[in-house]
Design an enzyme around this catalytic site. Structure first.
Site, PDB file in Angstrom:
ATOM      1  N   HIS A  82      10.632  36.642 -33.195  1.00  0.00           N
ATOM      2  CA  HIS A  82      10.814  36.729 -31.705  1.00  0.00           C
ATOM      3  C   HIS A  82      12.377  37.154 -31.400  1.00  0.00           C
ATOM      4  O   HIS A  82      13.276  36.748 -32.073  1.00  0.00           O
ATOM      5  CB  HIS A  82      10.382  35.355 -31.019  1.00  0.00           C
ATOM      6  CG  HIS A  82      10.066  35.288 -29.410  1.00  0.00           C
ATOM      7  ND1 HIS A  82       8.905  35.392 -29.209  1.00  0.00           N
ATOM      8  CD2 HIS A  82      10.804  35.193 -28.503  1.00  0.00           C
ATOM      9  CE1 HIS A  82       8.840  35.570 -27.823  1.00  0.00           C
ATOM     10  NE2 HIS A  82      10.238  35.274 -27.364  1.00  0.00           N
ATOM     11  N   ASP A 161       4.422  26.932 -21.131  1.00  0.00           N
ATOM     12  CA  ASP A 161       5.494  28.018 -20.967  1.00  0.00           C
ATOM     13  C   ASP A 161       4.886  29.385 -20.179  1.00  0.00           C
ATOM     14  O   ASP A 161       5.736  29.853 -19.594  1.00  0.00           O
ATOM     15  CB  ASP A 161       5.648  28.363 -22.524  1.00  0.00           C
ATOM     16  CG  ASP A 161       6.874  29.837 -22.372  1.00  0.00           C
ATOM     17  OD1 ASP A 161       7.695  29.656 -22.213  1.00  0.00           O
ATOM     18  OD2 ASP A 161       6.239  30.772 -23.114  1.00  0.00           O
ATOM     19  N   ARG A 168      10.566  31.212 -13.874  1.00  0.00           N
ATOM     20  CA  ARG A 168      11.834  31.386 -14.251  1.00  0.00           C
ATOM     21  C   ARG A 168      12.367  32.562 -13.808  1.00  0.00           C
ATOM     22  O   ARG A 168      13.292  33.080 -13.505  1.00  0.00           O
ATOM     23  CB  ARG A 168      12.102  31.005 -15.406  1.00  0.00           C
ATOM     24  CG  ARG A 168      12.242  29.355 -15.967  1.00  0.00           C
ATOM     25  CD  ARG A 168      12.468  29.258 -17.622  1.00  0.00           C
ATOM     26  NE  ARG A 168      13.152  29.885 -18.089  1.00  0.00           N
ATOM     27  CZ  ARG A 168      13.283  30.506 -19.366  1.00  0.00           C
ATOM     28  NH1 ARG A 168      12.433  30.476 -20.126  1.00  0.00           N
ATOM     29  NH2 ARG A 168      14.333  30.991 -19.859  1.00  0.00           N
ATOM     30  N   SER A 183      11.315  27.504 -24.544  1.00  0.00           N
ATOM     31  CA  SER A 183      10.141  28.567 -24.066  1.00  0.00           C
ATOM     32  C   SER A 183       9.785  29.249 -25.502  1.00  0.00           C
ATOM     33  O   SER A 183       8.575  29.159 -25.776  1.00  0.00           O
ATOM     34  CB  SER A 183      10.731  29.412 -23.299  1.00  0.00           C
ATOM     35  OG  SER A 183       9.942  30.836 -23.138  1.00  0.00           O
ATOM     36  N   LYS A 187       6.278  28.085 -27.894  1.00  0.00           N
ATOM     37  CA  LYS A 187       4.772  28.916 -28.291  1.00  0.00           C
ATOM     38  C   LYS A 187       4.897  29.340 -29.800  1.00  0.00           C
ATOM     39  O   LYS A 187       3.931  29.515 -30.370  1.00  0.00           O
ATOM     40  CB  LYS A 187       4.856  30.229 -27.418  1.00  0.00           C
ATOM     41  CG  LYS A 187       6.144  31.206 -27.194  1.00  0.00           C
ATOM     42  CD  LYS A 187       5.914  32.297 -26.346  1.00  0.00           C
ATOM     43  CE  LYS A 187       6.976  32.903 -25.786  1.00  0.00           C
ATOM     44  NZ  LYS A 187       7.834  32.496 -24.958  1.00  0.00           N
TER      45      LYS A 187
HETATM   46  N1  URA Z   1      11.835  35.072 -24.844  1.00  0.00           N
HETATM   47  C1  URA Z   1      10.960  34.001 -24.400  1.00  0.00           C
HETATM   48  O1  URA Z   1       9.855  33.724 -24.907  1.00  0.00           O
HETATM   49  N2  URA Z   1      11.511  32.999 -23.392  1.00  0.00           N
HETATM   50  C2  URA Z   1      12.834  32.956 -22.931  1.00  0.00           C
HETATM   51  O2  URA Z   1      13.274  32.252 -22.389  1.00  0.00           O
HETATM   52  C3  URA Z   1      13.566  34.327 -23.358  1.00  0.00           C
HETATM   53  C4  URA Z   1      13.044  35.062 -24.229  1.00  0.00           C
END
Ligand code: URA
Length: 434
Positions: A82, A161, A168, A183, A187
């Protein structure tokens, strides 16, 4: 417990208890806490920060807001990747198929565009027919069959999330270590992984502008992983110019396809290979990282990563032909060139402004309800360090409507600096944490 009291306490930078954080997350997920109160709480957190204990409680509550998927019945080590968000950052669509082609099982829960940064789900959905709203059962079945599946947070997995992320995006509360860390990690921890590779972006196109902040974010996420018994490794990488040349959903998919066919930009290819190598190594496919690097390169070079991506596109309802025939992807109706005002070397490109221009033209959302225009975006013609003449093309804006075009073009024009001296070369991969 009253939401307003918790907002006031966070506004005063008080530490909230695990129960108080659970109350907020559960209340917002079920709709009992309205958007305006959650937005106020997020802004208070943005300014007040959170302790490690609070970040862990927030992550855990968000993860528990939906199903925590078990993938134990699927053989193999499950590893995901990620990014904290960048401009032109499409590495997930490249490193995931490389790692899967090497034998890693890659369950990937991605996000949509956030602020000026693009989102993996929006990029994938620019492929005609591609569906990211699979059920958990479909997710499992595809992982068992192909070793790779892309889905998003939804009402089943990470619903907290899903809702907080969208809020956000439009309330100026993105650039916060506790909010980004919770966040991402909520996940990722809900998707049944054993290990995770993080790409923490730093620079003028990232949410973290300095390496110190980026390191703090990386350490927060590696720490959450450790406490949850998962191996997490973070690369801190430069985001002081867009990655590759393409910014905007369908435009980025075209660049992904080129990269998977060995014709991609050097920076994008290099970073994607390094991320894939770390996934392969954490996935225990090779005994050393160097062997993992070699395997990642082989899987890109022999075409098996591209084949894997095409299979995944097909399996998720997309038309794989669109990866070779770009006329099948959403196409812009107009194009405007941005020219260099002088001769010299490109010494800086403000990536955030390129991302904002693309978002403004429709590639991202300004309010939650906005519908993405997958066709629009920016293609750079030059990168930092390249020589340009007066009047040579710096980049091209691709648009479908002219409403915000002039504003976007002004932003992009201003994003380029052309100087007499060639700038020093920057490292792409700056640091490894974890
Ligand atoms: N990626 C995410 O999943 N959440 C964030 O807050 C920033 C990048």
């Amino acid at each position: 417990m009253r939401t307003v009291d918790l907002i006031l306490r966070k506004r005063g930078a008080d530490e909230l208890s695990v129960e108080e954080i659970q109350f907020l997350v559960n209340g917002y997920t079920t709709g009992e806490i309205p958007d305006y109160q959650m937005a106020a709480f997020l802004m208070a957190t943005y300014f007040g920060g959170m302790t490690d204990r609070e970040i862990s409680a927030l992550t855990e509550s968000m993860m528990q807001s939906g199903e925590v998927i078990s993938l134990t019945e699927i053989p193999g080590v499950k590893v995901d990747k990620h990014s904290t968000g960048g401009v032109g950052d499409k590495t997930s669509l490249i490193c995931a198929p490389i790692a899967a082609a090497a034998g890693v099982v890659v369950p990937m829960i991605s996000g949509r565009g956030l602020g000026h940064t693009g989102g993996t789900l929006d990029k994938l959905e620019s492929i005609p027919g591609f569906r990211t709203d699979l059920t958990v059962e479909q997710f499992r079945a595809q992982l068992a069959e192909l070793g790779l599946c892309f889905i998003g947070q939804n009402d089943e997995v990470s619903p907290a999330d899903n809702r907080i992320y969208a809020l956000r995006d439009v309330t100026g509360t993105v650039e916060s270590v506790p909010l980004i860390a919770s966040s991402i990690m909520s996940k990722k921890m809900a998707e049944g992984i054993d290990a995770l590779v993080l790409d923490v972006k730093v620079g003028n196109g990232a949410f973290m502008k300095t390496q110190v902040e980026a390191r703090r974010l990386a350490q927060a996420m590696v720490g959450i992983g450790r406490r949850m018994d998962k191996k997490v490794q973070a690369l801190i990488t430069d985001m002081n110019q867009p990655l590759g040349y393409a910014v905007g959903n369908a435009l980025e998919v075209m660049e992904v396809s080129q990269t998977l066919q060995k014709a991609g930009p050097a920076d994008l290819t290099r970073l994607s290979l390094e991320l894939a190598a770390r996934m392969i190594f954490l996935g225990k496919i090779t005994p050393t990282l160097d062997e993992a690097r070699k395997l990642a390169e082989d899987k890109l070079m022999d075409g098996s990563a591209y084949k894997k991506f095409r299979q995944v596109v097909q399996a998720q309802g997309g038309n794989p032909q669109a990866l070779d025939r770009f006329d099948l992807l959403p196409n812009a109706t107009g194009m405007r060139e941005v020219l260099s005002p002088r001769a010299g070397f490109v010494s800086a490109i403000k990536a955030e402004d390129i991302g904002r221009a693309s978002q403004m033209m429709g590639a991202g959302r300004m309010v939650k309800e906005d519908v993405i225009d997958h066709a629009v975006g920016v293609i750079l013609e030059v990168k930092v360090g390249e020589k340009v003449e007066a009047g040579s093309v710096l980049c091209r804006l691709y648009y479908t409507g002219e409403e915000h075009l002039d504003e976007a073009a002004d932003l992009v024009e201003d994003a380029f600096r052309v100087s007499n001296a060639r700038p020093e070369e920057r490292e792409l991969i700056l640091e490894v944490v974890g």
